[in-house]
Design a protein around this motif. Structure first.
Motif, PDB file in Angstrom:
ATOM      1  N   LYS A   1      20.877  60.992  51.027  1.00 53.36           N
ATOM      2  CA  LYS A   1      21.303  61.085  52.424  1.00 53.36           C
ATOM      3  C   LYS A   1      22.101  59.860  52.867  1.00 53.36           C
ATOM      4  O   LYS A   1      23.001  59.957  53.704  1.00 53.36           O
ATOM      5  CB  LYS A   1      20.088  61.277  53.333  1.00 53.36           C
TER       6      LYS A   1
ATOM      7  N   ARG B   1      29.225  67.151  55.748  1.00 54.26           N
ATOM      8  CA  ARG B   1      29.172  66.800  54.331  1.00 54.26           C
ATOM      9  C   ARG B   1      28.448  67.833  53.482  1.00 54.26           C
ATOM     10  O   ARG B   1      28.363  67.685  52.269  1.00 54.26           O
ATOM     11  CB  ARG B   1      28.488  65.437  54.174  1.00 54.26           C
ATOM     12  N   HIS B   2      27.936  68.885  54.080  1.00 52.76           N
ATOM     13  CA  HIS B   2      27.230  69.905  53.302  1.00 52.76           C
ATOM     14  C   HIS B   2      28.199  70.881  52.655  1.00 52.76           C
ATOM     15  O   HIS B   2      28.443  70.826  51.457  1.00 52.76           O
ATOM     16  CB  HIS B   2      26.232  70.653  54.212  1.00 52.76           C
TER      17      HIS B   2
ATOM     18  N   ASN C   1      24.343  58.283  51.429  1.00 48.97           N
ATOM     19  CA  ASN C   1      25.751  58.361  51.050  1.00 48.97           C
ATOM     20  C   ASN C   1      26.406  59.663  51.492  1.00 48.97           C
ATOM     21  O   ASN C   1      27.468  60.028  50.990  1.00 48.97           O
ATOM     22  CB  ASN C   1      25.905  58.194  49.538  1.00 48.97           C
ATOM     23  N   LEU C   2      25.774  60.354  52.411  1.00 48.73           N
ATOM     24  CA  LEU C   2      26.325  61.615  52.889  1.00 48.73           C
ATOM     25  C   LEU C   2      26.577  61.580  54.406  1.00 48.73           C
ATOM     26  O   LEU C   2      26.519  62.605  55.080  1.00 48.73           O
ATOM     27  CB  LEU C   2      25.376  62.769  52.541  1.00 48.73           C
TER      28      LEU C   2
END
Length: 433
Positions: free
Chosen positions: A144, A92-93, A146-147
């Protein structure tokens, strides 16, 4: 005169009158637009089998699955609560592929306590939640919670792991399987953990290989060399008739004779088969777990015929389970790569051998099977090259090819509807999918 009874209508095809009996077009086996519509309307909407629970033997076990046709990569994992989950294989980054080893495009498997991105070391728990961010203080209002990894619908039936790429599947896995969910339940799949697998890239449309395995009309001709010369000639002269055909639209099945394990006369098979007590139909000695086939699932050997040898079930759209009278099963998967190519996967499952002779019998059955399957593959590449010429635009099908007719019709129906239809024109209302 038929060797085995047919329905009252006189044929299996006419038993489902909406299927028709005329020539059919095979445009759907090479047209790029139709292929893309099948991807959009079928493969991104249906439950797809990706493996078995035995591949995830303990907490932290995982494997990846590449869906090139959808530009997707999935990771399937057993989490701390021993729930099998599926996620899109993307960090997700900055979007790096999360799980891969030496080559990003290759499927892999293994064990871990957390997933860690190779790019910036973001880490995810087995349930997909984000648990560590490198230099977290450098980010702005980082949420975090929601990631976490993007989940994929995942469910298990009889130990088979299925996923669905639709963010909101219109059916549960049980609903999608319909009558097969209970009709094939109870076979000792979980006892047959000795697995032999083969994967091949085939230059034919995905449906053409399914066509080859939902009819055995071709078997006495194409596979003559699987028998002794004399026996092969006899089988070719007799031809093929199915014991039973049935539609559970869009799924289907064919039940076939094949009781030659062991053969009534040792001269019917090759010397190596007599020596190893094994062949195309598998090892001749049934394992105890099948209880001599006295408690088969209700849909298996539906005719109850003493000559029953194998049932072949197509679980829509691209997964097949074949249950053999000799006490083992195999699976086929057909993954579309392009309008004129696909990836063919097959696995044979046996009860783990207890002796070296049992192991060699299984290995021999696998070797014979590969020859058998690749005879079809070679022929289908020849088929693909010719239908693409357009010289002949329709083809005739006989009564033993009823499931070929049905499979192409079901694909056309789903493409036309943009999703699985609520009913099919050739199915009686009480058994419509």
């Amino acid at each position: 005169m038929p060797h085995f009874p047919k329905p009252a209508e006189g044929s299996w095809t006419q038993h489902y009158p909406g299927l028709g009996t005329g020539p059919i077009s095979y445009l759907d086996s090479f047209d790029p637009d139709i292929w893309q519509q099948e991807i959009d309307s079928i493969f991104t909407k249906e439950w797809l089998c990706v493996g078995r629970v035995e591949q995830l033997s303990r907490v932290g076990s995982y494997f990846t699955k590449e869906f090139e046709w959808a530009n997707r990569s999935l990771v399937i994992v057993k989490d701390q609560g021993e729930t099998i989950r599926a996620f899109h294989n993307i960090c997700r980054h900055r979007g790096n592929k999360l799980v891969w080893h030496d080559y990003p495009g290759e499927e892999t498997s293994g064990y871990c306590r957390q997933f860690s991105c190779k790019y910036h070391a973001w880490r995810y728990a087995l349930d997909g939640s984000l648990v560590f961010v490198q230099q977290e203080e450098e980010f702005f209002d980082l949420d975090k919670e929601n990631l976490g990894l993007v989940s994929v619908a995942c469910d298990v039936w009889e130990g088979f792991i299925f996923v669905n790429l639709d963010p909101q599947p219109s059916q549960t896995l049980t609903e999608a399987l319909g009558e097969l969910a209970t009709g094939l339940a109870g076979y000792p799949y979980g006892e047959m953990t000795q697995r032999y697998s083969v994967t091949s890239k085939i230059n034919s449309n995905w449906k053409l290989f399914i066509d080859a395995f939902v009819e055995f009309y071709h078997a006495p001709v194409l596979h003559q060399q699987q028998s002794t010369s004399e026996e092969g000639q006899k089988l070719a002269a007799v031809g093929f008739e199915g014991l039973h055909y049935e539609l559970f639209s869009p799924h289907s099945m064919v039940s076939s004779w094949g009781g030659m394990s062991p053969p009534a006369d040792p001269r019917m098979v090759k010397p190596m088969e007599n020596f190893l007590r094994s062949g195309l139909f598998g090892p001749w000695d049934k394992p105890a777990v099948v209880n001599n086939n006295e408690n088969l699932p209700p849909l298996v050997n539906p005719s109850g015929h003493r000559a029953w040898g194998i049932d072949s079930f197509l679980l829509w759209p691209n997964f097949m389970i074949l249950i053999w009278e000799t006490g083992w099963y195999l699976t086929y998967s057909y993954w579309p790569d392009s309008p004129s190519s696909h990836t063919f996967e097959s696995s044979l499952y046996f009860v783990p051998p207890e002796t070296s002779s049992q192991r060699v019998a299984q290995e021999y059955a696998f070797s014979v099977f590969k020859e058998f399957a690749l005879q079809d593959a070679n022929t289908l590449e020849a088929t693909q090259s010719m239908i693409e010429t357009g010289v002949v635009d329709t083809f005739v099908l006989n009564d033993q090819e009823v499931l070929c007719r049905h499979h192409h019709a079901a694909a056309r129906e789903q493409v036309a509807a943009g999703r699985r239809p609520d009913s099919y024109p050739w199915m009686p209302a009480e058994v419509s999918a």
